[in-house]
Design a protein around this motif. Structure first.
Motif, mmCIF file in Angstrom:
data_model
loop_
_atom_site.group_PDB
_atom_site.id
_atom_site.type_symbol
_atom_site.label_atom_id
_atom_site.label_comp_id
_atom_site.label_asym_id
_atom_site.label_seq_id
_atom_site.Cartn_x
_atom_site.Cartn_y
_atom_site.Cartn_z
ATOM 1 N N THR A 31 12.026 -46.196 -4.276
ATOM 2 C CA THR A 31 11.085 -46.109 -5.386
ATOM 3 C C THR A 31 11.566 -45.041 -6.353
ATOM 4 O O THR A 31 11.714 -43.876 -5.971
ATOM 5 C CB THR A 31 9.672 -45.762 -4.888
ATOM 6 O OG1 THR A 31 9.223 -46.798 -4.002
ATOM 7 C CG2 THR A 31 8.702 -45.640 -6.051
ATOM 8 N N GLU A 32 11.832 -45.440 -7.577
ATOM 9 C CA GLU A 32 12.360 -44.524 -8.588
ATOM 10 C C GLU A 32 11.231 -43.991 -9.464
ATOM 11 O O GLU A 32 10.443 -44.768 -10.009
ATOM 12 C CB GLU A 32 13.394 -45.246 -9.452
ATOM 13 C CG GLU A 32 14.047 -44.364 -10.500
ATOM 14 C CD GLU A 32 15.020 -45.137 -11.381
ATOM 15 O OE1 GLU A 32 16.008 -44.538 -11.826
ATOM 16 O OE2 GLU A 32 14.774 -46.338 -11.630
ATOM 17 N N ILE A 33 11.155 -42.681 -9.576
ATOM 18 C CA ILE A 33 10.185 -42.037 -10.465
ATOM 19 C C ILE A 33 10.958 -41.373 -11.605
ATOM 20 O O ILE A 33 11.763 -40.471 -11.371
ATOM 21 C CB ILE A 33 9.347 -40.990 -9.713
ATOM 22 C CG1 ILE A 33 8.489 -41.664 -8.641
ATOM 23 C CG2 ILE A 33 8.475 -40.201 -10.696
ATOM 24 C CD1 ILE A 33 7.636 -40.713 -7.844
ATOM 25 N N PRO A 34 10.742 -41.813 -12.833
ATOM 26 C CA PRO A 34 11.438 -41.187 -13.969
ATOM 27 C C PRO A 34 11.065 -39.715 -14.098
ATOM 28 O O PRO A 34 9.882 -39.357 -14.059
ATOM 29 C CB PRO A 34 10.957 -41.998 -15.174
ATOM 30 C CG PRO A 34 10.464 -43.289 -14.604
ATOM 31 C CD PRO A 34 9.907 -42.939 -13.254
ATOM 32 N N LEU A 35 12.053 -38.896 -14.239
ATOM 33 C CA LEU A 35 11.848 -37.463 -14.403
ATOM 34 C C LEU A 35 11.795 -37.098 -15.892
ATOM 35 O O LEU A 35 12.282 -37.838 -16.744
ATOM 36 C CB LEU A 35 12.969 -36.684 -13.719
ATOM 37 C CG LEU A 35 13.216 -37.024 -12.242
ATOM 38 C CD1 LEU A 35 14.409 -36.238 -11.712
ATOM 39 C CD2 LEU A 35 11.976 -36.748 -11.404
ATOM 40 N N TYR A 36 11.205 -35.974 -16.194
ATOM 41 C CA TYR A 36 11.150 -35.404 -17.550
ATOM 42 C C TYR A 36 10.313 -36.232 -18.514
ATOM 43 O O TYR A 36 10.449 -36.090 -19.732
ATOM 44 C CB TYR A 36 12.571 -35.222 -18.128
ATOM 45 C CG TYR A 36 13.484 -34.464 -17.208
ATOM 46 C CD1 TYR A 36 13.266 -33.113 -16.922
ATOM 47 C CD2 TYR A 36 14.574 -35.097 -16.599
ATOM 48 C CE1 TYR A 36 14.101 -32.425 -16.068
ATOM 49 C CE2 TYR A 36 15.414 -34.411 -15.741
ATOM 50 C CZ TYR A 36 15.167 -33.081 -15.477
ATOM 51 O OH TYR A 36 15.987 -32.407 -14.630
ATOM 52 N N GLY A 37 9.447 -37.090 -17.990
ATOM 53 C CA GLY A 37 8.569 -37.863 -18.855
ATOM 54 C C GLY A 37 7.159 -37.311 -18.850
ATOM 55 O O GLY A 37 6.820 -36.415 -18.059
ATOM 56 N N ARG A 42 2.520 -36.133 -12.665
ATOM 57 C CA ARG A 42 1.456 -36.867 -11.969
ATOM 58 C C ARG A 42 2.026 -37.840 -10.947
ATOM 59 O O ARG A 42 1.544 -37.908 -9.805
ATOM 60 C CB ARG A 42 0.605 -37.640 -12.987
ATOM 61 C CG ARG A 42 -0.495 -38.499 -12.349
ATOM 62 C CD ARG A 42 -1.255 -39.286 -13.390
ATOM 63 N NE ARG A 42 -0.402 -40.192 -14.126
ATOM 64 C CZ ARG A 42 -0.012 -41.394 -13.673
ATOM 65 N NH1 ARG A 42 -0.382 -41.798 -12.455
ATOM 66 N NH2 ARG A 42 0.748 -42.171 -14.410
ATOM 67 N N LEU A 43 3.055 -38.569 -11.333
ATOM 68 C CA LEU A 43 3.652 -39.541 -10.423
ATOM 69 C C LEU A 43 4.305 -38.853 -9.225
ATOM 70 O O LEU A 43 4.187 -39.320 -8.089
ATOM 71 C CB LEU A 43 4.684 -40.387 -11.166
ATOM 72 C CG LEU A 43 4.122 -41.319 -12.243
ATOM 73 C CD1 LEU A 43 5.248 -41.925 -13.070
ATOM 74 C CD2 LEU A 43 3.265 -42.412 -11.611
ATOM 75 N N THR A 50 5.848 -31.171 -2.856
ATOM 76 C CA THR A 50 6.465 -30.121 -3.674
ATOM 77 C C THR A 50 6.543 -30.500 -5.142
ATOM 78 O O THR A 50 6.926 -29.664 -5.968
ATOM 79 C CB THR A 50 7.891 -29.831 -3.180
ATOM 80 O OG1 THR A 50 8.697 -31.012 -3.346
ATOM 81 C CG2 THR A 50 7.888 -29.414 -1.718
ATOM 82 N N GLY A 51 6.217 -31.758 -5.454
ATOM 83 C CA GLY A 51 6.386 -32.228 -6.820
ATOM 84 C C GLY A 51 7.831 -32.467 -7.181
ATOM 85 O O GLY A 51 8.191 -32.522 -8.363
ATOM 86 N N LYS A 52 8.671 -32.614 -6.157
ATOM 87 C CA LYS A 52 10.095 -32.837 -6.374
ATOM 88 C C LYS A 52 10.555 -34.045 -5.557
ATOM 89 O O LYS A 52 9.891 -34.484 -4.623
ATOM 90 C CB LYS A 52 10.914 -31.600 -5.972
ATOM 91 C CG LYS A 52 10.580 -30.351 -6.771
ATOM 92 C CD LYS A 52 11.385 -29.153 -6.282
ATOM 93 C CE LYS A 52 11.030 -27.902 -7.081
ATOM 94 N NZ LYS A 52 11.782 -26.713 -6.606
ATOM 95 N N VAL A 53 11.718 -34.556 -5.900
ATOM 96 C CA VAL A 53 12.353 -35.617 -5.135
ATOM 97 C C VAL A 53 13.686 -35.085 -4.605
ATOM 98 O O VAL A 53 14.230 -34.126 -5.151
ATOM 99 C CB VAL A 53 12.597 -36.865 -6.024
ATOM 100 C CG1 VAL A 53 11.310 -37.576 -6.321
ATOM 101 C CG2 VAL A 53 13.331 -36.508 -7.316
#
Length: 222
Positions: A31-37, A42-43, A50-53
């Motif tokens: 599952t890919e979550i776009p970063l810096y958007g 929230r995603l 941690t709010g990180k991937v």
């Protein structure tokens, strides 16, 4: 089993456990979550403590951090050969993986992947290239990486083209480095390489699982 990753084009931390799980033959979704958007925080919060991937969801648990996921994989898939079989090589392979995980901050900062301050997006894949940073801090990091590669390949590399011969976990952790070297056009000979490190870097960039990751990246927006 679900692996939550950032942008496939440039999330170096996400690439490592993805390569490890592929090597294990694990069945998992990505599952890919776009970063810096605008919705990234929230995603990420919906999946990651941690709010990180990256994070791995398995058997009702969420495992965070690329090294923790990779160590979990080595325990769950003991026959995957994620660590070298020779004990001396195995001890040093763990040292390499941990050093790669915690060090080389100048290289990470000045040779960043993703959007930079001017809006240019640096990726691990594709034909785009960037100028080589000239700072001594980056040069120190690159010389150390060349030293690691040359030492381990010379001592333990007779059994194959990877750091310890056969592919192992340190190769997953060094693959983003290889992509950085390519993108930022490092001439490793200028950092003490006699060809061993450059040959190894080229091998990582042609490794089938990394090529599959690269193909996934070109189908996605950065």
């Amino acid at each position: 089993m679900e692996l939550i990753v950032g942008n496939i084009a440039f999330s170096t931390w996400s690439l490592r456990p993805w390569l490890v799980l592929k090597r294990c033959g694990a069945e998992f979704t990505t599952t890919e979550i776009p970063l810096y958007g605008p919705d990234s925080a929230r995603l990420l919060a919906e999946h990651s403590p941690t709010g990180k991937v990256p994070v791995l969801k398995v058997e009702g648990e969420t495992i965070w951090d690329s090294l923790a996921i990779s160590v979990w994989a080595s325990e769950r898939f003991p026959n995957a050969g994620l660590w070298p079989s020779d004990p001396h090589a195995r001890w040093l392979a763990r040292s390499v993986a941990c050093e790669m995980h915690s060090s080389f901050m100048a290289l990470r900062t000045e040779c960043g992947m993703g959007p930079d301050a001017s809006g240019v997006i640096h990726t691990m894949v594709g034909p785009d290239r960037a100028p080589t940073p000239a700072s001594e801090a980056v040069a120190t990091d690159v010389r150390r990486l060349v030293e690691i590669i040359r030492t381990m390949r010379t001592r333990f590399g007779a059994g194959g083209p990877y750091l310890f011969g056969a592919w192992s976990m340190p190769d997953a952790f060094l693959t983003p480095v290889a992509a950085r070297f390519r993108h930022y056009q490092f001439d490793l000979a200028a950092y003490g390489d006699d060809g061993i490190a450059a040959t190894y870097v080229a091998e990582l960039l042609q490794q089938p699982d990394f090529l599959e990751w690269s193909e996934l990246a070109v189908t996605k927006r950065p």
